[in-house]
Design a protein around this motif. Structure first.
Motif, PDB file in Angstrom:
ATOM      1  N   VAL A 138       0.867  -1.185   0.000  1.00 35.22           N
ATOM      2  CA  VAL A 138       0.000   0.000   0.000  1.00 35.22           C
ATOM      3  C   VAL A 138       0.902   1.233   0.000  1.00 35.22           C
ATOM      4  O   VAL A 138       2.070   1.181   0.422  1.00 35.22           O
ATOM      5  CB  VAL A 138      -0.955   0.048   1.222  1.00 35.22           C
ATOM      6  N   GLY A 139       0.350   2.336  -0.473  1.00 39.42           N
ATOM      7  CA  GLY A 139       1.096   3.577  -0.480  1.00 39.42           C
ATOM      8  C   GLY A 139       1.275   4.119   0.929  1.00 39.42           C
ATOM      9  O   GLY A 139       0.481   3.821   1.831  1.00 39.42           O
ATOM     10  N   THR A 140       2.305   4.915   1.106  1.00 43.38           N
ATOM     11  CA  THR A 140       2.569   5.471   2.439  1.00 43.38           C
ATOM     12  C   THR A 140       1.509   6.482   2.863  1.00 43.38           C
ATOM     13  O   THR A 140       1.444   6.855   4.040  1.00 43.38           O
ATOM     14  CB  THR A 140       3.948   6.142   2.469  1.00 43.38           C
ATOM     15  N   ASP A 141       0.679   6.907   1.926  1.00 47.11           N
ATOM     16  CA  ASP A 141      -0.402   7.840   2.257  1.00 47.11           C
ATOM     17  C   ASP A 141      -1.654   7.127   2.750  1.00 47.11           C
ATOM     18  O   ASP A 141      -2.606   7.773   3.199  1.00 47.11           O
ATOM     19  CB  ASP A 141      -0.771   8.681   1.028  1.00 47.11           C
ATOM     20  N   GLN A 142      -1.657   5.800   2.665  1.00 41.12           N
ATOM     21  CA  GLN A 142      -2.853   5.034   3.021  1.00 41.12           C
ATOM     22  C   GLN A 142      -2.901   4.758   4.531  1.00 41.12           C
ATOM     23  O   GLN A 142      -1.865   4.604   5.177  1.00 41.12           O
ATOM     24  CB  GLN A 142      -2.876   3.706   2.254  1.00 41.12           C
ATOM     25  N   PRO A 143      -4.119   4.664   5.099  1.00 43.92           N
ATOM     26  CA  PRO A 143      -4.253   4.459   6.546  1.00 43.92           C
ATOM     27  C   PRO A 143      -4.071   3.004   6.983  1.00 43.92           C
ATOM     28  O   PRO A 143      -4.003   2.721   8.176  1.00 43.92           O
ATOM     29  CB  PRO A 143      -5.685   4.919   6.817  1.00 43.92           C
ATOM     30  N   PHE A 144      -3.981   2.067   6.013  1.00 45.89           N
ATOM     31  CA  PHE A 144      -3.961   0.645   6.342  1.00 45.89           C
ATOM     32  C   PHE A 144      -2.607   0.237   6.922  1.00 45.89           C
ATOM     33  O   PHE A 144      -1.585   0.343   6.263  1.00 45.89           O
ATOM     34  CB  PHE A 144      -4.265  -0.196   5.100  1.00 45.89           C
ATOM     35  N   SER A 195       5.351  -4.156 -14.330  1.00 45.83           N
ATOM     36  CA  SER A 195       5.492  -3.868 -12.906  1.00 45.83           C
ATOM     37  C   SER A 195       5.933  -2.442 -12.617  1.00 45.83           C
ATOM     38  O   SER A 195       5.485  -1.824 -11.650  1.00 45.83           O
ATOM     39  CB  SER A 195       6.506  -4.836 -12.287  1.00 45.83           C
ATOM     40  N   ALA A 196       6.840  -1.914 -13.437  1.00 44.34           N
ATOM     41  CA  ALA A 196       7.413  -0.594 -13.164  1.00 44.34           C
ATOM     42  C   ALA A 196       6.358   0.509 -13.084  1.00 44.34           C
ATOM     43  O   ALA A 196       6.314   1.253 -12.092  1.00 44.34           O
ATOM     44  CB  ALA A 196       8.483  -0.254 -14.197  1.00 44.34           C
ATOM     45  N   PRO A 197       5.486   0.651 -14.076  1.00 47.72           N
ATOM     46  CA  PRO A 197       4.472   1.714 -13.969  1.00 47.72           C
ATOM     47  C   PRO A 197       3.468   1.464 -12.861  1.00 47.72           C
ATOM     48  O   PRO A 197       2.955   2.419 -12.260  1.00 47.72           O
ATOM     49  CB  PRO A 197       3.798   1.713 -15.350  1.00 47.72           C
ATOM     50  N   ALA A 198       3.189   0.200 -12.566  1.00 46.58           N
ATOM     51  CA  ALA A 198       2.218  -0.113 -11.510  1.00 46.58           C
ATOM     52  C   ALA A 198       2.731   0.349 -10.150  1.00 46.58           C
ATOM     53  O   ALA A 198       2.033   1.043  -9.405  1.00 46.58           O
ATOM     54  CB  ALA A 198       1.928  -1.618 -11.490  1.00 46.58           C
ATOM     55  N   ILE A 199       3.962  -0.029  -9.823  1.00 44.55           N
ATOM     56  CA  ILE A 199       4.478   0.334  -8.503  1.00 44.55           C
ATOM     57  C   ILE A 199       4.777   1.829  -8.409  1.00 44.55           C
ATOM     58  O   ILE A 199       4.655   2.428  -7.333  1.00 44.55           O
ATOM     59  CB  ILE A 199       5.711  -0.517  -8.141  1.00 44.55           C
ATOM     60  N   HIS A 205       1.115   7.756  -5.122  1.00 43.85           N
ATOM     61  CA  HIS A 205      -0.203   7.941  -4.497  1.00 43.85           C
ATOM     62  C   HIS A 205      -1.324   8.095  -5.528  1.00 43.85           C
ATOM     63  O   HIS A 205      -2.361   8.691  -5.237  1.00 43.85           O
ATOM     64  CB  HIS A 205      -0.192   9.150  -3.546  1.00 43.85           C
ATOM     65  N   GLN A 206      -1.126   7.495  -6.714  1.00 46.42           N
ATOM     66  CA  GLN A 206      -2.178   7.509  -7.729  1.00 46.42           C
ATOM     67  C   GLN A 206      -3.137   6.326  -7.566  1.00 46.42           C
ATOM     68  O   GLN A 206      -4.259   6.363  -8.056  1.00 46.42           O
ATOM     69  CB  GLN A 206      -1.554   7.452  -9.131  1.00 46.42           C
ATOM     70  N   ILE A 207      -2.660   5.283  -6.908  1.00 45.48           N
ATOM     71  CA  ILE A 207      -3.480   4.099  -6.662  1.00 45.48           C
ATOM     72  C   ILE A 207      -3.091   3.556  -5.284  1.00 45.48           C
ATOM     73  O   ILE A 207      -1.913   3.598  -4.913  1.00 45.48           O
ATOM     74  CB  ILE A 207      -3.275   3.053  -7.784  1.00 45.48           C
ATOM     75  N   PRO A 208      -4.046   3.107  -4.481  1.00 45.88           N
ATOM     76  CA  PRO A 208      -3.745   2.801  -3.079  1.00 45.88           C
ATOM     77  C   PRO A 208      -2.954   1.536  -2.812  1.00 45.88           C
ATOM     78  O   PRO A 208      -2.216   1.464  -1.820  1.00 45.88           O
ATOM     79  CB  PRO A 208      -5.126   2.717  -2.430  1.00 45.88           C
TER      80      PRO A 208
END
Length: 331
Positions: A138-144, A195-199, A205-208
């Motif tokens: 998950v991104g570092t901006d996510q609360p999980f 994989s590169a564009p996904a990660i 922070h474009q996708i959680p």
């Protein structure tokens, strides 16, 4: 003269034992392998990826063991299907091999209505070279902070949380589909072209969230750019010893490993398959190669062609169930 007497003795023994009769020509060709010419290893993906790195590592050392040139050919396309099809249609003489993967021999056959080859019948399994964990990120901006947090949020708002993958039919994609089925969490799948564009979109922070191989994810986890919630394999990865498995995180029955393997065309003489398996096991047991596998995130356990064939059947059956229950298809 001695060679003719030997072949005659083998044929007589086969008849006495009630075994299928094999021609003296076939026996002579098998005994001579691989003296005829170079061996071609087809890698069904582009240069530079894990399959390519591993395949070239094996090919270079097979040359020494077999005392024969091993030529690597990258034939990318359709998630590994194009290269695999070329090997399936090659002569079964031990001179054409495939660096196959979970995509070419389990996921694509499970998801595609039409395949140019039969993954279960058109290949002779040689060796399961290694397995690689995927990681739920998950991104570092996510609360999980853990898997339970993500599941709870996904159940509260179905399809509101998306996960990225390296593309439709990838092991990363199917990790997400299995997660949805076993956790009852409705995540929206967003396939990327690799994989590169996904990660990068998780980092940006474009996708959680995303599922990604540990090989790709590790440097970003170590740099603090993404947060790892769980690995997909049954055991923790030594590269991420503090990250729990998905089962430890509460998703019972969850196990996914992206894998790499060596195949020959169906009908390749058993003695040739056994020789290849033995040579590969010697290579994978060396200290140098073990160190390279560790860096790639690959784990290898010694296996025979029969053991690998059983593993392959189980993988194909598993992904057929996931594709059917999750209503996931590739056209």
């Amino acid at each position: 003269m001695q060679r003719r007497h030997l072949l005659s003795s083998v044929l007589a023994s086969a008849l006495w034992a009630g075994l299928p009769l094999v021609s003296s020509t076939a026996l002579a060709q098998e005994a001579a392998w691989p003296a005829k010419g170079p061996i071609k290893l087809i890698i069904p993906f582009a240069a530079g990826g894990t399959s390519d790195i591993l395949g070239r590592l094996i090919a270079e050392r097979l040359q020494a063991g077999l005392k024969q040139t091993v030529v690597v050919e990258n034939r990318a396309g359709a998630g590994g299907v194009l290269g695999a099809d070329a090997v399936a249609k090659s002569p079964a003489d031990g001179y054409t091999l495939l660096l196959g993967t979970i995509a070419s021999h389990a996921i694509n056959p499970a998801m595609r209505a039409k395949m140019p080859y039969d993954a279960a019948k058109d290949f002779a399994p040689v060796n399961l070279l290694g397995t690689i964990p995927n990681v739920l990120l998950v991104g570092t901006d996510q609360p999980f902070k853990n898997v339970k947090d993500l599941i709870a949020a996904a159940k509260a708002k179905p399809d509101a949380i998306a996960f990225a993958s390296a593309g439709m039919g990838s092991s990363q994609h199917m990790s997400g589909e299995l997660f949805k089925l076993l956790a009852g969490a409705d995540l929206a799948h967003v396939p990327y072209k690799g994989s590169a564009p996904a990660i990068q979109d998780v980092i940006g922070h474009q996708i959680p969230s995303s599922f990604e191989t540990i090989t790709v994810a590790l440097p970003h986890i170590q740099a603090g750019k993404v947060r790892a919630l769980a690995v997909t394999t049954a055991q923790r990865s030594p590269l991420l010893p503090d990250v729990p498995t998905m089962q430890e995180a509460g998703v019972k029955g969850f196990e996914v490993a992206s894998w790499q393997a060596l195949y020959a065309p169906a009908g390749t003489p058993a003695a040739v398959v056994q020789r290849l398996n033995a040579e590969v096991e010697k290579i994978l047991a060396t200290t140098e190669v073990k160190a390279r596998l560790y860096v790639l995130g690959l784990s290898h356990s010694a296996n025979t062609p029969a053991q690998f064939a059983e593993f392959n059947r189980g993988e194909l059956s598993k992904w057929q169930r996931v594709a059917k229950e999750g209503k996931v298809t590739l056209e």
